[in-house]
Every structure is written in C-alpha cells, then in structure tokens.
Design an enzyme around this catalytic site. Structure first.
Site, PDB file in Angstrom:
ATOM      1  N   HIS A 145       0.778  -1.030  -0.008  1.00 42.60           N
ATOM      2  CA  HIS A 145       0.023   0.030  -0.049  1.00 42.60           C
ATOM      3  C   HIS A 145       0.912   1.311   0.061  1.00 42.60           C
ATOM      4  CE1 HIS A 145      -3.771   2.659   1.446  1.00 42.60           C
ATOM      5  NE2 HIS A 145      -2.488   3.295   1.910  1.00 42.60           N
ATOM      6  N   GLU A 146       1.951   1.294   1.022  1.00 38.65           N
ATOM      7  CA  GLU A 146       2.598   2.527   1.227  1.00 38.65           C
ATOM      8  C   GLU A 146       3.587   2.729   0.066  1.00 38.65           C
ATOM      9  OE1 GLU A 146       1.226   4.570   2.759  1.00 38.65           O
ATOM     10  OE2 GLU A 146       0.503   3.377   4.683  1.00 38.65           O
ATOM     11  N   ILE A 147       4.079   1.641  -0.712  1.00 42.65           N
ATOM     12  CA  ILE A 147       5.116   1.761  -1.807  1.00 42.65           C
ATOM     13  C   ILE A 147       4.393   2.222  -2.864  1.00 42.65           C
ATOM     14  CG2 ILE A 147       6.607   0.333  -3.274  1.00 42.65           C
ATOM     15  CD1 ILE A 147       7.651  -1.165  -0.669  1.00 42.65           C
TER      16      ILE A 147
END
Length: 169
Positions: free
Chosen positions: A133-135
C-alpha cells in the site's frame, strides 16, 4: 518534530512519484519523526512522505502487532508471492472510508534505514499489505486505483456523504 498537515485526496501530489532519498542526515530523521507524529495523530498505521507533502521515498509503519514503529527509506518490493489476501485498506488522506483490496500475501522489501544501511525484510499478513500500500503511494498509485470503477465510485459516494454530514455539523 511535530504533527504536519495531511495532504488530502484528490491532491495531485498523491499521484506523483516520490524522489529517492540521497542524503541521510538530521533532516531525514526529523522527517521520519514528523511522519510518526502525524500518523499517530491521524490516527493511522502507515504513512509516506507524500501524505504530508514531502515528496521523498520514506515510509513509517506502526502496526498493532506491538513491534513498534519502523522507518523504511527508499523501500522497494523485490519479491511478491503468487498467493493473495484481501485486507481492508484506507488512507489518512481519505479518512473515514475503507474497502477490501487484494494484495500479495507475502513480500520481500529492500530498504535503507535512517543511516543509509541496506536491509531486506520478509513480511506477511498486515505488514505485507502495508508495504504494498505505502510503496504504491510512493509510486503515485493511490489505493483507490486498485479498485474496480464500481467499487471506487461506491467509496467516493460514501466519502462525499461523510463530508456532507461533517460540514452540516
């Protein structure tokens, strides 16, 4: 070190690729602490530089597993399992709405710490989902883009309704 203003969807900074960190100094440490403080105040379990308008490849995760906060600089997915899981996702940049997203069940992430030392982490479960999600966010891919147009429209309708009731209060 302080809570920073959050960049809210549909701000275009959330659709831009973040720049690689090349200088490992006190400014980077301050950014990591600001990210942690802002994420906790939101509240959330993951945050990136772009969430506060800092277009650098920095992620902070603080998962409910009790392992404590961890900072990932220049993280990249180097392996994803073929097995998938569906987890509920949301964002501090689009508060109050969530939806199930399908992701790889296990990942290997290569990243640097705040001193610039390289590491590889194997993750599964919630941590694997959060890494993806964050990448994605660092690559300018907002989590809504992982949904079908029908599901995305439903999420946006729920968000609009939330905003309307919030503004009426």
């Amino acid at each position: 070190m302080s809570v920073q203003p959050i960049v809210f969807f549909p701000d275009q900074r959330l659709r831009q690729c973040a720049a690689a960190v090349t200088t490992f100094d006190s400014a980077l440490r301050t950014l990591a602490q600001d990210l942690l403080d802002t994420m906790r105040a939101a509240p959330g379990i993951g945050i990136t530089g772009p969430h506060i308008g800092a277009m650098h490849r920095v992620v902070v995760l603080d998962l409910p597993d009790g392992s404590g906060p961890k900072t990932y600089v220049n993280p990249e997915l180097v392996w994803l399992s073929d097995d998938t899981v569906q987890e509920e996702e949301g964002s501090i940049s689009l508060p109050g709405v969530t939806e199930d997203v399908e992701r790889a069940a296990k990942v290997h992430v290569r990243y640097q710490d705040l001193d610039g030392t390289f590491h590889t982490e194997e993750a599964d479960g919630l941590r694997a989902v959060c890494h993806q999600h964050e990448i994605d966010q660092l690559n300018g891919v907002f989590w809504l883009q992982k949904l079908s147009s029908l599901r995305r429209n439903r999420v946006m309708a729920r968000y609009a309704k939330l905003q309307k009731s919030k503004n009426a209060s």
